[in-house]
Scaffold this motif. Sequence first.
Motif, PDB file in Angstrom:
ATOM      1  N   GLN A   1      28.983  -6.588  -1.934  1.00 22.70           N
ATOM      2  CA  GLN A   1      28.842  -5.181  -2.300  1.00 22.70           C
ATOM      3  C   GLN A   1      28.009  -4.394  -1.299  1.00 22.70           C
ATOM      4  OE1 GLN A   1      30.628  -4.266  -4.932  1.00 22.70           O
ATOM      5  NE2 GLN A   1      31.188  -6.415  -5.260  1.00 22.70           N
ATOM      6  N   THR A   2      27.500  -5.061  -0.265  1.00 23.61           N
ATOM      7  CA  THR A   2      26.618  -4.418   0.709  1.00 23.61           C
ATOM      8  C   THR A   2      27.353  -4.229   2.027  1.00 23.61           C
ATOM      9  OG1 THR A   2      24.735  -5.549  -0.326  1.00 23.61           O
ATOM     10  CG2 THR A   2      24.366  -4.576   1.838  1.00 23.61           C
ATOM     11  N   PRO A   3      27.353  -3.035   2.609  1.00 25.91           N
ATOM     12  CA  PRO A   3      28.048  -2.835   3.889  1.00 25.91           C
ATOM     13  C   PRO A   3      27.512  -3.767   4.968  1.00 25.91           C
ATOM     14  CG  PRO A   3      27.400  -0.726   2.926  1.00 25.91           C
ATOM     15  CD  PRO A   3      26.741  -1.790   2.108  1.00 25.91           C
TER      16      PRO A   3
ATOM     17  N   ASN B   1      12.965   6.835   1.229  1.00 27.60           N
ATOM     18  CA  ASN B   1      13.455   7.957   2.013  1.00 27.60           C
ATOM     19  C   ASN B   1      14.980   7.895   2.051  1.00 27.60           C
ATOM     20  OD1 ASN B   1      14.218   9.770   4.082  1.00 27.60           O
ATOM     21  ND2 ASN B   1      12.192   9.567   5.025  1.00 27.60           N
ATOM     22  N   ALA B   2      15.641   8.911   1.478  1.00 30.36           N
ATOM     23  CA  ALA B   2      17.102   8.892   1.394  1.00 30.36           C
ATOM     24  C   ALA B   2      17.737   8.935   2.775  1.00 30.36           C
ATOM     25  CB  ALA B   2      17.590  10.057   0.543  1.00 30.36           C
ATOM     26  N   GLN B   3      17.156   9.684   3.693  1.00 32.02           N
ATOM     27  CA  GLN B   3      17.735   9.779   5.033  1.00 32.02           C
ATOM     28  C   GLN B   3      17.650   8.447   5.766  1.00 32.02           C
ATOM     29  OE1 GLN B   3      15.694  12.989   6.977  1.00 32.02           O
ATOM     30  NE2 GLN B   3      16.731  14.589   5.787  1.00 32.02           N
ATOM     31  N   THR B   4      16.523   7.757   5.593  1.00 28.23           N
ATOM     32  CA  THR B   4      16.387   6.441   6.239  1.00 28.23           C
ATOM     33  C   THR B   4      17.391   5.455   5.681  1.00 28.23           C
ATOM     34  OG1 THR B   4      14.035   6.854   6.610  1.00 28.23           O
ATOM     35  CG2 THR B   4      14.780   4.574   6.732  1.00 28.23           C
TER      36      THR B   4
ATOM     37  N   ARG C   1      22.418   2.362   6.327  1.00 30.89           N
ATOM     38  CA  ARG C   1      23.734   2.023   5.792  1.00 30.89           C
ATOM     39  C   ARG C   1      24.836   2.366   6.792  1.00 30.89           C
ATOM     40  NH1 ARG C   1      24.400   1.034   0.350  1.00 30.89           N
ATOM     41  NH2 ARG C   1      26.498   1.902   0.428  1.00 30.89           N
ATOM     42  N   GLU C   2      24.658   3.448   7.540  1.00 29.29           N
ATOM     43  CA  GLU C   2      25.660   3.810   8.535  1.00 29.29           C
ATOM     44  C   GLU C   2      25.712   2.773   9.654  1.00 29.29           C
ATOM     45  OE1 GLU C   2      28.679   5.680  10.419  1.00 29.29           O
ATOM     46  OE2 GLU C   2      27.901   6.034   8.383  1.00 29.29           O
ATOM     47  N   ILE C   3      24.558   2.270  10.059  1.00 31.46           N
ATOM     48  CA  ILE C   3      24.545   1.209  11.080  1.00 31.46           C
ATOM     49  C   ILE C   3      25.253  -0.031  10.550  1.00 31.46           C
ATOM     50  CG2 ILE C   3      23.050  -0.336  12.389  1.00 31.46           C
ATOM     51  CD1 ILE C   3      21.011   1.918  12.539  1.00 31.46           C
ATOM     52  N   ALA C   4      25.022  -0.366   9.266  1.00 36.04           N
ATOM     53  CA  ALA C   4      25.691  -1.524   8.678  1.00 36.04           C
ATOM     54  C   ALA C   4      27.197  -1.306   8.607  1.00 36.04           C
ATOM     55  CB  ALA C   4      25.125  -1.797   7.288  1.00 36.04           C
ATOM     56  N   ARG C   5      27.621  -0.090   8.301  1.00 33.94           N
ATOM     57  CA  ARG C   5      29.064   0.193   8.264  1.00 33.94           C
ATOM     58  C   ARG C   5      29.681   0.027   9.654  1.00 33.94           C
ATOM     59  NH1 ARG C   5      27.299   4.935   5.448  1.00 33.94           N
ATOM     60  NH2 ARG C   5      27.371   4.656   3.179  1.00 33.94           N
TER      61      ARG C   5
ATOM     62  N   ASP D   1      15.159 -12.871  12.966  1.00 35.45           N
ATOM     63  CA  ASP D   1      15.588 -12.180  11.758  1.00 35.45           C
ATOM     64  C   ASP D   1      17.060 -11.804  11.871  1.00 35.45           C
ATOM     65  OD1 ASP D   1      13.050 -12.401  10.785  1.00 35.45           O
ATOM     66  OD2 ASP D   1      12.441 -10.365  11.319  1.00 35.45           O
ATOM     67  N   TYR D   2      17.645 -11.416  10.758  1.00 35.88           N
ATOM     68  CA  TYR D   2      19.056 -11.072  10.726  1.00 35.88           C
ATOM     69  C   TYR D   2      19.313  -9.860  11.626  1.00 35.88           C
ATOM     70  CZ  TYR D   2      23.655 -10.010   8.726  1.00 35.88           C
ATOM     71  OH  TYR D   2      24.989  -9.773   8.534  1.00 35.88           O
ATOM     72  N   ALA D   3      20.346  -9.954  12.448  1.00 36.65           N
ATOM     73  CA  ALA D   3      20.613  -8.907  13.430  1.00 36.65           C
ATOM     74  C   ALA D   3      20.982  -7.585  12.772  1.00 36.65           C
ATOM     75  CB  ALA D   3      21.726  -9.349  14.382  1.00 36.65           C
ATOM     76  N   TYR D   4      21.618  -7.635  11.608  1.00 35.02           N
ATOM     77  CA  TYR D   4      22.054  -6.408  10.928  1.00 35.02           C
ATOM     78  C   TYR D   4      21.189  -6.131   9.698  1.00 35.02           C
ATOM     79  CZ  TYR D   4      26.026  -7.428  13.892  1.00 35.02           C
ATOM     80  OH  TYR D   4      26.826  -7.725  14.960  1.00 35.02           O
ATOM     81  N   ALA D   5      19.911  -6.505   9.783  1.00 36.37           N
ATOM     82  CA  ALA D   5      18.997  -6.256   8.669  1.00 36.37           C
ATOM     83  C   ALA D   5      18.727  -4.759   8.538  1.00 36.37           C
ATOM     84  CB  ALA D   5      17.687  -7.013   8.889  1.00 36.37           C
ATOM     85  N   ARG D   6      18.368  -4.366   7.337  1.00 40.29           N
ATOM     86  CA  ARG D   6      17.978  -2.988   7.069  1.00 40.29           C
ATOM     87  C   ARG D   6      16.473  -2.979   6.835  1.00 40.29           C
ATOM     88  NH1 ARG D   6      22.335  -1.539   2.506  1.00 40.29           N
ATOM     89  NH2 ARG D   6      21.054   0.354   2.340  1.00 40.29           N
ATOM     90  N   PRO D   7      15.699  -2.491   7.812  1.00 42.59           N
ATOM     91  CA  PRO D   7      14.235  -2.629   7.752  1.00 42.59           C
ATOM     92  C   PRO D   7      13.599  -2.061   6.491  1.00 42.59           C
ATOM     93  CG  PRO D   7      14.932  -1.929   9.936  1.00 42.59           C
ATOM     94  CD  PRO D   7      16.142  -1.861   9.067  1.00 42.59           C
TER      95      PRO D   7
END
Length: 417
Positions: free
Chosen positions: A283-285, A361-364, A369-373, A325-331
């Motif tokens: 369920q996570t991009p 922070n919604a923008q962060t 999420r856009e980077i993950a997509r 660490d995971y390359a596509y982690a979300r800090p």
Amino acid sequence: MDVHRDFCEIAIVEPDGHARSAGRINTVVEELELFARSLAADDVVALEATSGAGLIAEIIEPHVAAVLVANTRKLPQISKATAKTDRLDARTLARLAGSGFLETVWAPDERTRALRRLCARREALVRARTRAKNEAHAVPARNLCGRPPVSDCFGKKGRAWLAELQLPIDERLTLDGCLRQIDFLDTEIGALEAALATQALDSPQIQRLMTVPGVNLHTAAAFMASVGDIRRFPSARHVVGYLGLDPRVRQSGNAEARHGRISKAGSSLARGMLGEAAWSVAQTPGPLKAFFERIRARKGPQVAATATARKLACLFWCLLTRQEDYAYARPSMTRSKIRQLELAAGAPPRKGVRGIAGNKNAQTREAEREIARRAETAYRRTIADWKAAGPAKTGAGATPGRASSRPSKGKAARQTP
């Protein structure tokens, strides 16, 4: 040593191959320490993998050359013997150890054993709580009370609705008893999770695994409790086989290989937690979501979840062995997970401090999420290019019915910047 709860049967094999019984000792720490001091520095001690084998091995190991903990699943000489007594079992263990044909298992250290006990205890309590909740859900259903007006029957509004139900006396006693059990189990689970959080804050390995989106404390802790020292495994395939996520394969002669279900040979707790994490990852991009959807399109969601669990095990091995660490982690998500660990371990709340939670922070969040997509899109493009190229297989990889083939080395996936 044939270990029992009350005593240990001792047998000795001399260098000339002669085996003899050496009596019994009580399974208490004082007598085990006295027995260990009586051994020579070049002795080898073998015992079966039982509930107390870890502590016994820890007591004896400093006094001998090696302590071998035997794999009980691979001892047909004992389990299928026509004459089976404690003395004969001890002699058989000694002979196998002396000949070098004893299948052994890894003996974890005390830290890993403590983590295993915490994870297993929490899993048992969660199952008990689930049974109590299912029984409580069954009471309104049996009495035709309709669906509850809230999603959680055990929250504040849900309990108010349960209290207003007109039920027979026996049903009311059942429902109230289930609610008391749930409250008690919630308290016990909270105490265990606090202990797990404390251990996780002292474990860089668990925190590194939690950088994968969709992987929480319980999945990372169950994996580390089962695997222990990751350096024991030379490749990710060995981790997959150790956890029982590898498919069974039967092949003989020129016939094609028959692939079955996974072997389920390892820790059921770690395997189950990886399976739950696979549904969360789906369920996570990110690339893992694209992998799940690719397998689901061909073989259905259940097989895709198992394949994703296997992929997670391989990913965990790479992260731990490379210490990355995971390359596509979300800090921001990772900081929130660490902050939740601190709060569960008893850290004071710090409301109003900017950036302490890291995920408000919604923008962060949207930027990450856009980077993950984009990473997910890159993975899909890589798979599409790989299918379009369709390289012809040669050599062993072209064998009909082959379970898998190793990826080619030194070839980068083609993708646009």
